[in-house]
Motif scaffolding. Structure first.
Motif, PDB file in Angstrom:
ATOM      1  N   PRO A   1       6.059   1.013  -4.611  1.00 23.55           N
ATOM      2  CA  PRO A   1       7.654   0.959  -4.501  1.00 23.55           C
ATOM      3  C   PRO A   1       8.285   2.109  -3.913  1.00 23.55           C
ATOM      4  CG  PRO A   1       6.971   1.118  -6.961  1.00 23.55           C
ATOM      5  CD  PRO A   1       5.695   1.361  -6.156  1.00 23.55           C
TER       6      PRO A   1
ATOM      7  N   LEU B   1       0.761  -1.159  -0.095  1.00 27.22           N
ATOM      8  CA  LEU B   1       0.085  -0.080  -0.005  1.00 27.22           C
ATOM      9  C   LEU B   1       0.800   1.136   0.130  1.00 27.22           C
ATOM     10  CD1 LEU B   1      -2.740  -1.064   2.506  1.00 27.22           C
ATOM     11  CD2 LEU B   1      -3.065  -1.107  -0.020  1.00 27.22           C
ATOM     12  N   HIS B   2       2.051   1.217   0.175  1.00 22.84           N
ATOM     13  CA  HIS B   2       2.967   2.332  -0.183  1.00 22.84           C
ATOM     14  C   HIS B   2       4.087   2.165  -1.391  1.00 22.84           C
ATOM     15  CE1 HIS B   2       6.165   1.205   2.532  1.00 22.84           C
ATOM     16  NE2 HIS B   2       5.215   0.633   3.451  1.00 22.84           N
TER      17      HIS B   2
ATOM     18  N   LEU C   1       1.477   7.764  -7.527  1.00 19.52           N
ATOM     19  CA  LEU C   1       0.826   6.469  -7.612  1.00 19.52           C
ATOM     20  C   LEU C   1       2.107   5.570  -7.011  1.00 19.52           C
ATOM     21  CD1 LEU C   1      -0.665   6.271 -11.175  1.00 19.52           C
ATOM     22  CD2 LEU C   1      -1.893   6.600  -8.917  1.00 19.52           C
ATOM     23  N   LEU C   2       3.312   6.191  -6.853  1.00 22.77           N
ATOM     24  CA  LEU C   2       4.314   5.106  -6.406  1.00 22.77           C
ATOM     25  C   LEU C   2       4.386   4.978  -4.904  1.00 22.77           C
ATOM     26  CD1 LEU C   2       7.352   6.300  -8.939  1.00 22.77           C
ATOM     27  CD2 LEU C   2       5.942   4.246  -9.092  1.00 22.77           C
ATOM     28  N   HIS C   3       3.471   5.936  -4.329  1.00 25.64           N
ATOM     29  CA  HIS C   3       3.346   5.568  -2.865  1.00 25.64           C
ATOM     30  C   HIS C   3       1.804   5.344  -2.488  1.00 25.64           C
ATOM     31  CE1 HIS C   3       2.429   9.631  -1.659  1.00 25.64           C
ATOM     32  NE2 HIS C   3       3.422   9.946  -2.625  1.00 25.64           N
ATOM     33  N   LEU C   4       0.716   5.863  -2.804  1.00 22.78           N
ATOM     34  CA  LEU C   4      -0.363   5.534  -2.745  1.00 22.78           C
ATOM     35  C   LEU C   4      -0.758   4.107  -2.713  1.00 22.78           C
ATOM     36  CD1 LEU C   4      -2.078   8.637  -4.813  1.00 22.78           C
ATOM     37  CD2 LEU C   4      -1.963   8.383  -2.298  1.00 22.78           C
ATOM     38  N   PRO C   5      -1.971   3.787  -2.053  1.00 22.36           N
ATOM     39  CA  PRO C   5      -2.921   4.589  -1.470  1.00 22.36           C
ATOM     40  C   PRO C   5      -2.427   5.003   0.007  1.00 22.36           C
ATOM     41  CG  PRO C   5      -3.680   2.523  -1.670  1.00 22.36           C
ATOM     42  CD  PRO C   5      -2.528   2.517  -2.237  1.00 22.36           C
ATOM     43  N   ASP C   6      -1.247   4.616   0.491  1.00 21.27           N
ATOM     44  CA  ASP C   6      -0.680   5.324   1.728  1.00 21.27           C
ATOM     45  C   ASP C   6      -1.310   4.515   2.731  1.00 21.27           C
ATOM     46  OD1 ASP C   6       1.268   6.727   1.991  1.00 21.27           O
ATOM     47  OD2 ASP C   6       0.565   8.496   1.447  1.00 21.27           O
TER      48      ASP C   6
ATOM     49  N   GLY D   1      -6.509  -9.903  -6.699  1.00 17.22           N
ATOM     50  CA  GLY D   1      -7.071  -8.967  -7.470  1.00 17.22           C
ATOM     51  C   GLY D   1      -5.836  -7.843  -7.644  1.00 17.22           C
TER      52      GLY D   1
ATOM     53  N   GLU E   1      -4.243   3.060   2.797  1.00 13.57           N
ATOM     54  CA  GLU E   1      -5.787   3.024   2.857  1.00 13.57           C
ATOM     55  C   GLU E   1      -6.141   1.655   2.008  1.00 13.57           C
ATOM     56  OE1 GLU E   1      -8.403   6.022   2.226  1.00 13.57           O
ATOM     57  OE2 GLU E   1      -6.670   7.462   1.994  1.00 13.57           O
ATOM     58  N   HIS E   2      -7.071   1.156   2.319  1.00 14.52           N
ATOM     59  CA  HIS E   2      -7.683  -0.126   1.824  1.00 14.52           C
ATOM     60  C   HIS E   2      -9.020  -0.243   1.445  1.00 14.52           C
ATOM     61  CE1 HIS E   2      -7.911  -2.280   5.338  1.00 14.52           C
ATOM     62  NE2 HIS E   2      -6.751  -1.891   5.708  1.00 14.52           N
TER      63      HIS E   2
ATOM     64  N   ASP F   1      -7.757  -4.894 -10.501  1.00 17.42           N
ATOM     65  CA  ASP F   1      -6.955  -4.519  -9.472  1.00 17.42           C
ATOM     66  C   ASP F   1      -7.712  -3.316  -8.779  1.00 17.42           C
ATOM     67  OD1 ASP F   1      -5.096  -3.656  -7.739  1.00 17.42           O
ATOM     68  OD2 ASP F   1      -3.428  -3.844  -8.983  1.00 17.42           O
ATOM     69  N   LYS F   2      -8.283  -3.360  -7.458  1.00 18.46           N
ATOM     70  CA  LYS F   2      -9.113  -2.464  -6.866  1.00 18.46           C
ATOM     71  C   LYS F   2      -8.220  -1.536  -6.294  1.00 18.46           C
ATOM     72  CE  LYS F   2     -11.593  -5.528  -4.700  1.00 18.46           C
ATOM     73  NZ  LYS F   2     -10.894  -6.877  -5.383  1.00 18.46           N
ATOM     74  N   ILE F   3      -7.153  -2.098  -5.815  1.00 21.25           N
ATOM     75  CA  ILE F   3      -6.036  -1.147  -5.172  1.00 21.25           C
ATOM     76  C   ILE F   3      -5.660  -0.287  -5.925  1.00 21.25           C
ATOM     77  CG2 ILE F   3      -3.818  -1.208  -3.680  1.00 21.25           C
ATOM     78  CD1 ILE F   3      -5.977  -2.416  -1.972  1.00 21.25           C
ATOM     79  N   ASN F   4      -5.193  -0.702  -7.212  1.00 17.55           N
ATOM     80  CA  ASN F   4      -4.514   0.433  -8.137  1.00 17.55           C
ATOM     81  C   ASN F   4      -5.868   1.380  -8.721  1.00 17.55           C
ATOM     82  OD1 ASN F   4      -2.415   1.375  -9.523  1.00 17.55           O
ATOM     83  ND2 ASN F   4      -3.242   0.371 -11.404  1.00 17.55           N
TER      84      ASN F   4
ATOM     85  N   ALA G   1       0.123   0.441 -15.981  1.00 15.03           N
ATOM     86  CA  ALA G   1      -0.171   0.531 -14.574  1.00 15.03           C
ATOM     87  C   ALA G   1      -1.358   1.372 -14.482  1.00 15.03           C
ATOM     88  CB  ALA G   1       0.916   1.045 -13.769  1.00 15.03           C
TER      89      ALA G   1
ATOM     90  N   ASP H   1       0.964  -4.842 -15.630  1.00 15.92           N
ATOM     91  CA  ASP H   1       1.469  -3.759 -14.866  1.00 15.92           C
ATOM     92  C   ASP H   1       2.714  -3.892 -14.027  1.00 15.92           C
ATOM     93  OD1 ASP H   1       1.460  -1.935 -12.520  1.00 15.92           O
ATOM     94  OD2 ASP H   1      -0.396  -2.160 -12.109  1.00 15.92           O
TER      95      ASP H   1
ATOM     96  N   ARG I   1      -5.546   3.689  -5.872  1.00 13.41           N
ATOM     97  CA  ARG I   1      -4.628   4.933  -5.929  1.00 13.41           C
ATOM     98  C   ARG I   1      -4.865   5.956  -7.086  1.00 13.41           C
ATOM     99  NH1 ARG I   1      -1.740  -0.060  -6.773  1.00 13.41           N
ATOM    100  NH2 ARG I   1      -0.700  -0.648  -4.621  1.00 13.41           N
TER     101      ARG I   1
END
Lengths: 429, 429
Positions: free
Chosen positions: A59, A56-57, B55-60, A264, B62-63, B292-295, B265, A292, B298
């Motif tokens: 790369p 979640l954070h 995007l390279l550190h989100l979603p910080d 997912g 959160e999920h 990919d719901k996490i992306n 991505a 991705d 993001r």
């Protein structure tokens, strides 16, 4: 399989009626508890998902692979070499023939079948869709495998499963008798749902048996690294055995991180012979702009390498093993005294396969559902949802917290006992 | 189209020979510079990619989405409502009929065609694969659209493109004459490569013309929010117009964030009528475990909402507009004096379409390549790579830094002038 006699069946009718009444009273109490519990799907628990929360954070600003490629842009159709390297050993596929692609191995299997239907596969002389075809389906098996075939009109032929994999004699005689058989579903390690691990002897047979040149083993190695005990299933190099047997193109190996990191938001893999991988890449060149790669980099940063992956899986095991122990304990306490079930004790994977009295599974699942305990529909582990014995129930113990799981299992046992008593009484009337 | 007379063609032969010699000398100098420059593909530049580096550190950590769903687990097959909401306005698709799925609209278009081949589409009476079929291909167009059709044996029928979209008369007469036409490729906003924006009149015609009930517009709205000037193309509600015309199922709308955030991505979208979306979801239920719901989360955190998206696109514009200006300036300086080309001045999107002297495009691209300047192969913008006039060259100015871009364009002009002089001389000999 833990087997047991069936003392319920041995009771005389007055005793069986008394038992039924006792189960019925217990079931009424269960319903009054108004539970809402779910044993249906092989989902990781929130506690397991927490193990991968660095995703979640990650790369963390990085966006290049070891070769310096900017992973934020187009390109890199084969997936990150570092990630393919990480899974190469567990899957026994050389990196050059292992692709890291999208978020789901189910999609890769589906798309493989679709491409085979429309184009045929290397070694075949026609698209699979040019005539009616069949797949062998070891049972009990994975419903989503079956759904793909059902959706495309591919006939499913059930094959019995033993503790060491599909029944080879049955496979051999089916393949010999029917050259419309183009595929076979295989979950070689910790099978869904029995937990069976294919022996090397079985694997050698599967890659050697005479079959059509475009026959493929759909080798869904979903649980390759998902051990529950110290007795870890040793990976079998199915590609090497197939090449030795003169059938290098027969296995198509699939896997994913759905139950390693996040379902997912994970990464899926396909590995195969050079001819098959060439075919894959050709197909992908029309279908995809590439996977991705940033998410693949996240996975590299999280898991690091093969030993990091193994350590990560040990943390899953620490959460999961007590849940599988609970299944065994509750069934032993509640079902064994009545001879009311036989179940597997898997050494890995996500499921326990439970066989109840023939003819009682659907009723037991219905009773459980009416008491607020969702269980995978009886028959789901068989093609067309049709378990000819109406005996198999798939137990998915991973998602609920341990306390809820135990409550759900207890309730399910109550439903099973009532269903079995009813079934036996109906047979006597 | 900026048009120009062709003074090169008006030169008498001695003057043309002298010009050719001058171009040839300039070309020899160009080769000596040993450039390695690339104008081939519509890739965002590193500077553009930097815009999305959160995007390279989100979603910080959160999920969960707004409804509280744990996005790390299975489920959520339709994609995050917040993200679908964000793109609903620009794409003119109601949220309930807009799905946010995988990482590429190309994949969605490919998979749509595959499903139509194997199953048919709503309103059709047979799978598309049950007979030979065709697609209309406005030209010049996008090579990857054509590749999908070529791969599955779908015949491509070129249709001329005007400034306001495909030539409606041509489309009408083709559709009337040939009911094997099942699809049409459309890039309605800032077309690839001409930059044409379909007028409402053209869109009304495309959704109204008599056609087979299973005829589909593949509405690839890839550049809906990719403006380069203040004169923004107003979105046209093609679904509403199609419904009005009694053909609600005709348009299938595709889009992605490949050129909003990161190619590969990113997130892709499909929008359509209720019947089509139902068909989609049914197909996905066999193919996918969900996106990919996490992306997607993001992307929600990065872009926030429709106005955040618009602001983000303005930053892209600030980087891109000077590059498109450079194309126009260099061509004007180098080609116009010789009447050596006609090119588009797009108000958005990723490409400039350049027409050179008939018969000189392939030679110009080859000369450029030999001088270290990679240009999309001539003909790539036509089905089967066959530009019958050998005149069109697609310019992709987005990826190189401005200085390199200018050098590459100058070199390309040198190659074009030499190729045209050669071509004219060959015609006279």
């Amino acid at each position: 399989m833990t087997t047991a006699a069936s003392p319920l069946a041995d009771l005389d009718t007055p005793a069986l009626l008394a038992a039924r009444d006792a189960f019925s009273a217990a079931y009424d109490e269960l319903k009054e508890a108004r539970l809402t519990l779910d044993l249906t799907r092989g989902k990781p628990s929130a506690e397991q998902l927490d193990l991968s929360n660095d995703l979640l954070h990650l790369p963390d600003g990085e966006h290049r692979d070891a070769s310096g490629l900017d992973l934020r842009n187009y390109g890199g159709a084969e997936g990150l070499p570092e990630l393919r390297e990480m899974f190469s050993d567990a899957l026994r596929v050389p990196v050059s023939r292992l692709l890291a692609l999208g978020n789901s191995s189910l999609t890769l299997m589906h798309d493989t079948i679709v491409q085979a239907l429309l184009h045929g596969v290397p070694g075949g002389d026609a698209p699979w869709s040019s005539r009616p075809i069949s797949f062998l389906a070891p049972v009990p098996g994975y419903d989503r495998h079956f759904t793909i075939c059902e959706r495309y009109g591919i006939r499913l032929i059930p094959v019995p499963t033993n503790d060491d994999g599909p029944d080879v004699e049955a496979v051999a005689s089916l393949l010999a008798a029917d050259d419309s058989i183009k595929g076979m579903w295989c979950v070689p390690v910790y099978s869904n749902p029995t937990g069976a691990v294919y022996s090397e002897e079985v694997v050698r047979a599967l890659v050697s048996l005479p079959a059509a040149p475009d026959f493929r083993l759909f080798w869904d190695n979903a649980y390759a690294v998902h051990h529950l005990t110290d007795e870890r299933a040793e990976p079998i190099d199915v590609l090497a055995l197939a090449a030795e047997a003169g059938n290098p193109d027969r296995p198509l190996i699939f896997a994913s991180t759905s139950k390693v990191t996040y379902p997912g938001a994970g990464v899926a893999f396909v590995g195969a012979s050079e001819a098959n991988i060439g075919w894959y890449k050709h197909n992908l060149s029309a279908q995809s702009i590439g996977p991705d790669k940033i998410n693949q980099l996240r996975h590299v940063r999280l898991l690091e390498d093969a030993s990091g992956l193994a350590e990560h899986m040990e943390k899953h095991r620490a959460i999961l093993a007590p849940k599988f122990d609970a299944v065994d304990r509750v069934f032993r306490e509640r079902l064994t005294p009545w001879g009311a079930g036989a179940w597997t004790a898997p050494k890995g994977g996500y499921f326990v396969s439970l066989d109840v009295l023939e003819g009682a599974a659907a009723r037991a699942v219905q009773l459980a559902k009416e008491a607020g305990i969702a269980v995978t529909p009886a028959g789901a582990t068989f093609p067309y949802g049709d378990d000819p014995r109406d005996a198999n129930i798939r137990i998915a113990p991973t998602f609920p917290p341990l306390g809820e799981l135990t409550t759900a299992l207890e309730g399910l046992c109550t439903a099973i006992l009532l269903a079995e008593a009813e079934t036996l009484l109906a047979a006597r009337s």
